[in-house]
Design an enzyme around this catalytic site. Structure first.
Site, mmCIF file in Angstrom:
data_model
loop_
_atom_site.group_PDB
_atom_site.id
_atom_site.type_symbol
_atom_site.label_atom_id
_atom_site.label_comp_id
_atom_site.label_asym_id
_atom_site.label_seq_id
_atom_site.Cartn_x
_atom_site.Cartn_y
_atom_site.Cartn_z
ATOM 1 N N GLY A 5 0.830 -1.201 0.000
ATOM 2 C CA GLY A 5 0.000 0.000 0.000
ATOM 3 C C GLY A 5 0.868 1.256 0.000
ATOM 4 O O GLY A 5 1.952 1.283 -0.607
ATOM 5 N N SER A 6 0.418 2.254 0.733
ATOM 6 C CA SER A 6 1.042 3.576 0.641
ATOM 7 C C SER A 6 2.494 3.624 1.098
ATOM 8 O O SER A 6 3.212 4.564 0.771
ATOM 9 C CB SER A 6 0.240 4.582 1.473
ATOM 10 O OG SER A 6 -1.088 4.611 1.018
ATOM 11 N N THR A 7 2.937 2.647 1.871
ATOM 12 C CA THR A 7 4.339 2.683 2.307
ATOM 13 C C THR A 7 5.282 2.554 1.121
ATOM 14 O O THR A 7 6.478 2.781 1.242
ATOM 15 C CB THR A 7 4.634 1.562 3.325
ATOM 16 O OG1 THR A 7 3.915 0.387 2.976
ATOM 17 C CG2 THR A 7 4.239 1.978 4.718
ATOM 18 N N LYS A 61 4.894 4.400 -1.583
ATOM 19 C CA LYS A 61 4.893 5.691 -2.301
ATOM 20 C C LYS A 61 6.234 6.420 -2.271
ATOM 21 O O LYS A 61 6.656 6.974 -3.291
ATOM 22 C CB LYS A 61 3.789 6.604 -1.759
ATOM 23 C CG LYS A 61 2.400 6.186 -2.241
ATOM 24 C CD LYS A 61 1.322 7.015 -1.581
ATOM 25 C CE LYS A 61 -0.067 6.495 -1.957
ATOM 26 N NZ LYS A 61 -1.108 6.989 -1.026
#
Lengths: 567, 369
Positions: free
Chosen positions: A295-297, A299
Site C-alpha cells: 500500500g502507501s508505504t 509511495k
C-alpha cells in the site's frame, strides 16, 4: 587251547606295550592339536584376526555441543545442555503392566500410552524424551529392568519467546529446524570428530573419557539483534495486536549503515523450549518469508524514482481531482478528497491520485525497473531460510491501471524486510543495504566477522534527502502523526492496504503498515511495521505508527542510539 | 622312550602348567572380576586358595601308603556317586539347563571331577584284584564297564553327556591297559558305540552342537558363536601373541574365557609359541606319568598312575581339541590350568597319586624321596 587262554595272566611286558601305545596315542593327539594351532595361528591368522579387529573396534562419534547464540551485546539467546531421556527395551521389561504403572506415576504420563509402547515384540521405544532432572532421578531410583536413561542434548532458550520465530529451534536429534538455527546449522553444529575405540562384546565402549580435555564444540554466533530493542518491539507489537484485535504483528528494525537486523519481532510468539506443544503457524518468520501488499508505504520509493528520473520536482503541482479520478474503466479514490497539491504534499497526505499521476509521468518501464533496482521483487540475500523474493510484475506502458495501482502499492508483494531495506537505503543516502543476521562467528580460536559494507548506489543522495524531508512532513503534519517523537525528528510513511480475499480486495480486512526512519538528520534506525487484520481501526497511522513511536522512542531515549556520532 | 622320563619331568611340566595357568587365569578374569566384584584379582585369589589346599592334599596323597588307597577304591567310587546324586537334591545348582554343581555352604563343587577320580580308583582296585582273570569277559570288561556305567548314566541325567563320555573313555583305557582281550574290547565297542550314538542323537541340543562344530561359521552369532569366538582368539594371537593382558576376546566375546576356553586366551595373548609350550607341557606330563606307571611295583599302582594321568593329559587333550574346533563343544576344564577350585584340587590329587606311584618301591629305580 581255550583253557590255556582263559587262565593267561597279563605279563609285565604286555602292560608296558599297551602303556607305550597309550603314550604314543597321547603324543599323536597333542601333535594334532599343535598342527591345528599352527593352522589357526599362522596359516589362517590373517583372516581370523581381521574378523577380530572388525568386532573389537567401533567408531565413536564425538558430537560437539551445539554452539551458543548471543545478541549483539553478548546476551545469551540459545544454549545447548546435556539432558536425559527415558528409553525402554520392551523385551527386557519384567512385568509390562507394573512397569507401565510405575513409569506413569513417575513421569506423569498415561498408563495406557506407556503400556502400548512396552510391546514385547519391540526392542526399543522412547518412553519420554528430555525429562527433567527430578524425573530422571525418580526413574534411576526405580531401577526397572529394561528401562534406561539415555543421555541426550537439548537446546535452551533462556528468554523463552523472545525472537522465537527468528531464532528458530532445534529438533530432537540436534538439527536446526527453522530460523537462524537452520541458517547457521552447520557452523553451530561444528565438525563431528570420529575416533576408533575398542568395545567389549556388549558394544560398550572401553574408553576413559578425560573430562578435562576440551570437548569439541560448535561455533558461537554473535547475532546483530539487540535483545533490549527486540523485547520492547515485541511488547509494543503485542499491545497493538491486542488493542486492535489483530491477527499478527511483524516488526523489522535495521541499522541503515550496515544492515544489522537490530530487532525482528513476530507477534504472537511461542516458547521454543517446548516447540512441539506450540501452534506451528507461529513458527513462520513472516518478516522474511511472507510478502504482503504494502500500500502507501511504497509511495516514497515511487516518488524517489520520479525525482531521480527528473520527471517531477518537489514543487510540481498535481490536481488530485477531489478524491476521485477515472483511469480507463477504473476509478481511483483518495482517502480524503484533495484539490491541487505539490509533490511534497501528495506524500504528506498520501494521495493515491497524486502518486498515480506522478507514476504516469515516469512510465511503466522506469517504475518497475526502478523498484526492482531498489530491491523489490528479489531476495535481500540475508541468508535467512525460506526468504521470499516478493512479486514485482512487469507492466507495459499501455497498462495505465496497473501502473496507477502500483504507484500506491497495489499489485506488488514485498516482505517487511524488503521494505525496511528499501527504507534503510533512503536513510543512508541511497546505498544498497545487505541485511546482516550476525556480526561474527567464533569457532575455537578462530573468529570470522561479517562484512558491514554498503553496496552500490541505488538512489542519488540528493533524491533521498528530498524524500526524507517529505517523509518528515508526513509524520509531523500528515498521516503519520502517531509516530512523532518529542525530541527527535522522524521520517515515515503509513500504509493501509486492503487484503486480497478470494481474488478481490476486501473492504474489511487490511494490512496496516508503517515505515519509519529516525532521526532524519544522520538516520540511525529504520523500522518497518506490519499489522495483519486490525479490526477496531485499520489505518497504518492509527494502528502501526504508535508502535514505531514506542520502539523508536525506546531506541533513541533509553539506548541513546541517536546521540552517537556518525560512523 | 619311557625309560628316560620320570618324576622330574612330571613335576617340571606340572609347575609350568600351574604357573602359566595362574597368570592366564588372572589375565582372563580380571575384567570380569572387576565388573562383578569390584576387584580384579578375586578369581586369582580364589584360585590361589585352591592351589594351596590342593598342593597340601596332593603332598598328603603322594605319601599315603598305596595299600590304603587300594583298600578305599570302591569307597571313593561310592562316595563320589553319592555326591553326584546330591546334584538332584536341593543342594544342586541348575545352570544352563543342567544340574552339574552342588553347593555346600560357601563351596561350589563339581561332582564330575570326584566321579572321575573315584571311578579310576575303583577300577584300579577291581582290575588289580582280577589280573588273573583278564581273559574272562565278565571280570575284565563286564563288571569294570558296569562300574563306569553307573556314574555315567547318572551324569547323562544331569544331563552331562560329555562328562559321561569322559568317564567311559577313562574306564575303557584302564580296561585296555589291564590286559583285556582285543576281541572282548572290539565286541563290546560294536554294541556300545551305536547305543551311545543313539543317545547322542536323542537330545536335539547335542545335534546342534555337532552341526555347529562341523561348520561353526554357518551361524557365527548363534550355535557356532562360542567356537567362532575361540577360533578368532587363536587367529588374533598369531605366532607371537598380542601380549599378556592385551587380549580382546576375553572382553565378553569369548564365553568362559577363564575356565573352559582359557587356552583361547593363551592363544590370543601368547600366540602359537605359548600354545605350543602349554600343549608340550601337557604331553610331557602325560608321557612322564605313563613312564612312571610303566615302572610301577604292581598293577594296582600302574592303574592308579595311568588313571590319574588321564585326568590330566587326556582331559587337557579334549579341552584343547574343543577350543580349537577339533572336538564338539563340551565344557571341560583344562587341568592344573583353568579357573575352578574343585577341578584344581582334583587335578592336584591326581598329580599326587602319580607322585605316590613314583616313590621308590621294591622295583623302583627312579623313585623319589
Amino acid at each position: 587251547m581255550r583253557q590255556r587262554r582263559r587262565t593267561r595272566k597279563p605279563t609285565a611286558i604286555m602292560h608296558r606295550r599297551r602303556l607305550l601305545v597309550l603314550a604314543l596315542l597321547g603324543i599323536a593327539g597333542y601333535l594334532t592339536l599343535a598342527a591345528r594351532a599352527v593352522q589357526l595361528q599362522a596359516l589362517d591368522a590373517e583372516w581370523l584376526s581381521a574378523r577380530a579387529d572388525a568386532q573389537h573396534t567401533t567408531t565413536l562419534q564425538l558430537k560437539p555441543l551445539r554452539g551458543e547464540l548471543y545478541d549483539r551485546n553478548r546476551n545469551l539467546l540459545a544454549v545447548s545442555a546435556d539432558v536425559e531421556s527415558i528409553v525402554a527395551s520392551p523385551k527386557r521389561v519384567v512385568g509390562r503392566d507394573t512397569t507401565a504403572t510405575k513409569l506413569a506415576s513417575a513421569l506423569k504420563l498415561k498408563h495406557r500410552e506407556i503400556f502400548d509402547k512396552l510391546d514385547p515384540d519391540r526392542s526399543f521405544a522412547w518412553i519420554k524424551r528430555w525429562v527433567t532432572p527430578d524425573e530422571a532421578d525418580r526413574i534411576r531410583k526405580l531401577d526397572l529392568p529394561g528401562i534406561k536413561l539415555y543421555p541426550e542434548r537439548k537446546r535452551f532458550y533462556p528468554h523463552r519467546g523472545l525472537a522465537a520465530s527468528y531464532l528458530g529451534f532445534v529438533g530432537r536429534d540436534g538439527e536446526g529446524l527453522t530460523g537462524l538455527e537452520l541458517a547457521f546449522d552447520s557452523a553451530l553444529r561444528g565438525t563431528a570428530q570420529s575416533t576408533s575405540v575398542l568395545r567389549d562384546a556388549k558394544g560398550k565402549k572401553l574408553v576413559h573419557w578425560n573430562r578435562d580435555a576440551p570437548s569439541p564444540s560448535g561455533a558461537r554466533i554473535v547475532l546483530s539483534i539487540d535483545s533490549r530493542l527486540q523485547n520492547v518491539a515485541e511488547q509494543s507489537l503485542q499491545r497493538a495486536v491486542d488493542k486492535w484485535g489483530a491477527k499478527h504483528g511483524t516488526l523489522v528494525a535495521l541499522d541503515p549503515w550496515n544492515g544489522d537486523i537490530l530487532a525482528l519481532a513476530e507477534v504472537p510468539t511461542f516458547n521454543p523450549n517446548q516447540f512441539w506443544r506450540e501452534d506451528s503457524k507461529r513458527f513462520r518468520t513472516r518478516a522474511v518469508v511472507d510478502a504482503f501488499e504494502p500500500g502507501s508505504t511504497l509511495k516514497p520509493f515511487v516518488i524517489a524514482l520520479a525525482l531521480e528520473a527528473g520527471v517531477v520536482k518537489p514543487t510540481d503541482r498535481f490536481d488530485c481531482e477531489n478524491g476521485s479520478w477515472k483511469v480507463r474503466d477504473r476509478i481511483i479514490r483518495d482517502f480524503k478528497p484533495h484539490g491541487v497539491l505539490n509533490v511534497k504534499d501528495i506524500m504528506r497526505v498520501s494521495s493515491n491520485i497524486g502518486t498515480a499521476k506522478i507514476a504516469d509521468r515516469l512510465g511503466s518501464a522506469q517504475l518497475v525497473d526502478g523498484l526492482r533496482r531498489q530491491g523489490f521483487g528479489r531476495r535481500t540475500n540475508s541468508g535467512f531460510p525460506g526468504e521470499s523474493p516478493g512479486v514485482v510484475h512487469t507492466i507495459r506502458e499501455k497498462q495505465a491501471v496497473e501502473r496507477a495501482n502500483l504507484a500506491f502499492g497495489q499489485g506488488i508483494m514485498v516482505t517487511p524486510l524488503q521494505l525496511a531495506v528499501a527504507g534503510a537505503q533512503l536513510a543512508n543516502g541511497g546505498q544498497r543495504v545487505w541485511p546482516r543476521l550476525a556480526t561474527r562467528i567464533e569457532s575455537g580460536q578462530d573468529e570470522a566477522h561479517w562484512p558491514a559494507e554498503l553496496g552500490e548506489r541505488v538512489m542519488p543522495e540528493k533524491v533521498t534527502k528530498q524524500v526524507l524531508k517529505m517523509l518528515e512532513a508526513a509524520v509531523s503534519d500528515g498521516s503519520g502523526k502517531g509516530a512523532a517523537l518529542p525530541h527527535h525528528s522522524v521520517a515515515g510513511k503509513t500504509g493501509t492496504a486492503q487484503k486480497v480475499v478470494n481474488g478481490r480486495y476486501s473492504s474489511t480486512r487490511y494490512y496496516a503498515s508503517f515505515l519509519g526512519i529516525v532521526p532524519v538528520e544522520n538516520p540511525k534506525l529504520v523500522i518497518a511495521i506490519v499489522i495483519d487484520e486490525p479490526r477496531r481501526a485499520h489505518t497504518g497511522g492509527v494502528v502501526a505508527a504508535p508502535v514505531f513511536r514506542e520502539v523508536a522512542g525506546f531506541a533513541v531515549e533509553q539506548m541513546g542510539l541517536a546521540a552517537e556520532g556518525a560512523e | 622312550m619311557l625309560k628316560r622320563l620320570g618324576i622330574a619331568q612330571l613335576l617340571v611340566a606340572a609347575a609350568i602348567l600351574i604357573g602359566t595357568g595362574l597368570v592366564m587365569v588372572y589375565s582372563a578374569s580380571a575384567l570380569r572380576a572387576e565388573l562383578r566384584f569390584g576387584s580384579s584379582s578375586i578369581y586369582l585369589v580364589r584360585q590361589l586358595t585352591g592351589l594351596i589346599v590342593g598342593l597340601g592334599v596332593a603332598l598328603a596323597v603322594s605319601r599315603i601308603p598305596m595299600q590304603w588307597i587300594r583298600r578305599f577304591g570302591y569307597v571313593a567310587w561310592f562316595g563320589a556317586i553319592l555326591v553326584l546324586i546330591a546334584t538332584f537334591s536341593p543342594l544342586g545348582i541348575e545352570a544352563n539347563g543342567a544340574r552339574r554343581w552342588i553347593q555346600v555352604g560357601p563351596l561350589i563343587l563339581q561332582p564330575l571331577e570326584l566321579v572321575k577320580l573315584g571311578t579310576v580308583l575303583a577300577l584300579a582296585q577291581w582290575l588289580a584284584a582280577h589280573q588273573n582273570n583278564m581273559s574272562d569277559y565278565r571280570m575284565a570288561v563286564g563288571i569294570p564297564l558296569t562300574i563306569a556305567a553307573i556314574p555315567a548314566a547318572l551324569l547323562m541325567l544331569q544331563p552331562d553327556f560329555g562328562g559321561a563320555m569322559m568317564v567311559i573313555i577313562f574306564s575303557v583305557t584302564l580296561i585296555y591297559i589291564a590286559g583285556a582281550r582285543w576281541g572282548h574290547l572290539i565286541a563290546t565297542g560294536a554294541v556300545a558305540l551305536p547305543l551311545l550314538a543313539f543317545i547322542a542323537v536323542q537330545r536335539s541340543y547335542r545335534i546342534f552342537r555337532l552341526e555347529s562344530f562341523l561348520n561353526p561359521w554357518a551361524d557365527p552369532f548363534g550355535e557356532g558363536y562360542q567356537l567362532v569366538q575361540s577360533l578368532i582368539a587363536f587367529g588374533a594371537g598369531g605366532v607371537g601373541g598380542s601380549g599378556l593382558g592385551a587380549g580382546q576376546q576375553k572382553l565378553g566375546y569369548l564365553p568362559e574365557a577363564h575356565t573352559d576356553f582359557i587356552l583361547s586366551v593363551v592363544g590370543e595373548e601368547t600366540g602359537l609359541i605359548g600354545v605350543v609350550i602349554v600343549l608340550g607341557s601337557f604331553a610331557l606330563l602325560g608321557v612322564a606319568a605313563i613312564a612312571i606307571a610303566s615302572r610301577a611295583k604292581d598293577f594296582h599302582s600302574m592303574a592308579v598312575a595311568v588313571g590319574a594321568s588321564l585326568l590330566l593329559w587326556l582331559q587337557g587333550l579334549v579341552n584343547g581339541g574343543v577350543a580349537m574346533g577339533l572336538l564338539p563343544t563340551k565344557g571341560t576344564t583344562l587341568p592344573l590350568f583353568s579357573y575352578g577350585r574343585s577341578s584344581l584340587v582334583v587335578s592336584l590329587i591326581a598329580l599326587g597319586l602319580v607322585m605316590n606311584v613314583a616313590r621308590p618301591g621294591k622295583r623302583g629305580r627312579s623313585g623319589w624321596r
